[in-house]
Design a protein around this motif. Structure first.
Motif, short mmCIF file in Angstrom:
data_model
loop_
_atom_site.label_atom_id
_atom_site.label_comp_id
_atom_site.label_asym_id
_atom_site.label_seq_id
_atom_site.Cartn_x
_atom_site.Cartn_y
_atom_site.Cartn_z
N TYR A 145 0.81 -1.08 -0.02
CA TYR A 145 0.07 0.08 0.11
C TYR A 145 1.08 1.26 0.08
CZ TYR A 145 -3.69 3.44 1.64
OH TYR A 145 -4.39 4.42 1.91
N GLY A 146 0.41 2.05 -1.09
CA GLY A 146 1.48 3.24 -1.02
C GLY A 146 2.86 3.18 -1.77
N GLY A 147 3.21 2.02 -1.92
CA GLY A 147 4.74 1.73 -2.30
C GLY A 147 5.56 1.85 -0.96
N SER A 148 5.13 1.70 0.25
CA SER A 148 5.77 2.04 1.38
C SER A 148 6.27 0.85 2.13
CB SER A 148 4.69 2.76 2.40
OG SER A 148 4.56 4.16 1.79
N ASN A 149 7.57 0.44 1.55
CA ASN A 149 8.16 -0.78 2.40
C ASN A 149 9.62 0.27 2.26
OD1 ASN A 149 8.92 -0.72 -0.14
ND2 ASN A 149 8.41 -2.99 -0.48
N GLU A 150 10.49 -0.89 2.70
CA GLU A 150 11.94 -0.21 2.70
C GLU A 150 12.58 0.17 1.02
OE1 GLU A 150 11.50 -2.92 6.33
OE2 GLU A 150 10.70 -2.90 4.02
N LEU A 151 12.07 -0.33 0.17
CA LEU A 151 12.68 0.15 -0.94
C LEU A 151 11.83 1.43 -1.30
CD1 LEU A 151 12.27 -3.13 -3.17
CD2 LEU A 151 14.36 -2.10 -2.31
N GLY A 152 10.62 1.67 -1.01
CA GLY A 152 10.04 3.08 -1.20
C GLY A 152 10.93 4.26 -0.40
#
Length: 328
Positions: A145-152
């Motif tokens: 969701y939202g591209g919200s991980n460590e990569l984001g």
């Protein structure tokens, strides 16, 4: 780390001199991530460069993500997938509307598959769709969701590096960076970038949603993401709650509910600088910034950067909720 080029960088850094004059306030600057280029632009393009790079490395032929019906993240994901020849599935909250417009119209133009999920706008239905895609012989890659991980978040450490080059060339140092904080990676990445590059400015997220992330309070989610991102890139920093600035004063009636705050901010910026905000994210965040200046929380001697995260296509879908004529 794998990175797939998707956008136009660096995005412009501009001074909003007319807005500053109107407010009799501090110097205000804007980072124009609404100009990233992909699918009419937005901050998610930065995240998707790293996320799509990872998806391609893993051999995915399909991507799947989730969001609200007018999700800017989903729109940019659909555009990125189309440009890379990947099948795209979007799991959208709510029910299919009678009239298709705004980001949803663009999702359809990009040719993605849309699954309507009712109250589940944060990806709760993704696992069962992934299983079905695997049964069909697909190789799905789940984008959070939202591209919200460590990569984001790493994408916004890189964004901070980009900003450092620009601000040094302009001879300015910011006291505050203000932005819409929604799913956490932009916030976490900017916190980490601020620490790495030693800028010593206040990273001020304006909370736009009352919800949680992965059943964790949003403030705790941001701090945890900043710490896990630091570990991933071998940076020996540990953030705590005291390092986080998340302003909850402007959530209003909740996510996507447009009121006077958003209307005034959209009209003010459009009619002073000719720049469009969106009604859900940047309209609320700019409304918060205007109030913080008027109330003295941000002083006349400060130098503020507003990070424009994009989203203008959603204006058309919220036409009935916008009442900007009162500002003329």
């Amino acid at each position: 780390m794998p990175r797939q080029s998707l956008g136009f960088f660096p995005t412009p850094l501009v001074e909003l001199a007319k807005l500053s004059d109107k407010l009799n306030g501090p110097k205000i600057f804007m980072k124009r991530d609404d100009n990233t280029g992909l699918a009419l632009g937005g901050n998610k393009t930065r995240k998707l460069e790293f996320i799509m790079g990872d998806a391609l490395k893993q051999g995915a032929d399909t991507v799947i993500t989730a969001g609200a019906a007018q999700s800017n993240h989903c729109r940019q994901t659909a555009g990125a997938a189309a440009s890379l020849g990947l099948e795209c599935h979007l799991v959208l909250g709510g029910e299919e509307p009678d009239q298709v417009q705004g980001n949803l119209l663009l999702d359809q133009i990009f040719g993605c598959h849309i699954h309507w999920a009712g109250a589940h706008r944060k990806g709760e239905d993704i696992p069962k769709i992934v299983e079905q895609l695997k049964k069909e012989g697909k190789k799905p890659y789940v984008i959070p969701y939202g591209g919200s991980n460590e990569l984001g978040a790493i994408a916004f450490v890189e964004a901070f590096r980009e900003l450092e080059f620009q601000r040094e060339s302009m001879g300015v140092a910011f006291t505050h960076i203000v932005f819409a904080s929604s799913s956490g990676a932009t916030h976490a990445g900017l916190m980490l970038g601020d620490r790495i590059f030693g800028s010593d400015c206040q990273i001020v997220g304006i909370n736009i949603d009352k919800g949680e992330m992965d059943q964790v309070p949003f403030d705790e989610h941001i701090v945890a993401l900043a710490n896990s991102t630091a570990r991933l890139i071998d940076i020996d920093y540990q953030f705590s709650d005291s390092d986080l600035i998340l302003n909850d004063d402007y959530v209003g009636e909740g996510y996507g509910v447009i009121g006077h705050l958003e209307n005034e901010a959209i009209a003010t910026l459009a009619q002073t600088e000719g720049i469009l905000l969106d009604p859900v994210y940047t309209g609320r965040a700019m409304g918060g910034l205007l109030d913080m200046i008027r109330s003295g929380q941000i002083k006349q001697t400060d130098r503020v950067l507003f990070w424009h995260t994009g989203g203008a296509p959603a204006l058309f879908a919220y036409a009935n909720d916008l009442n900007v004529a009162e500002k003329r």
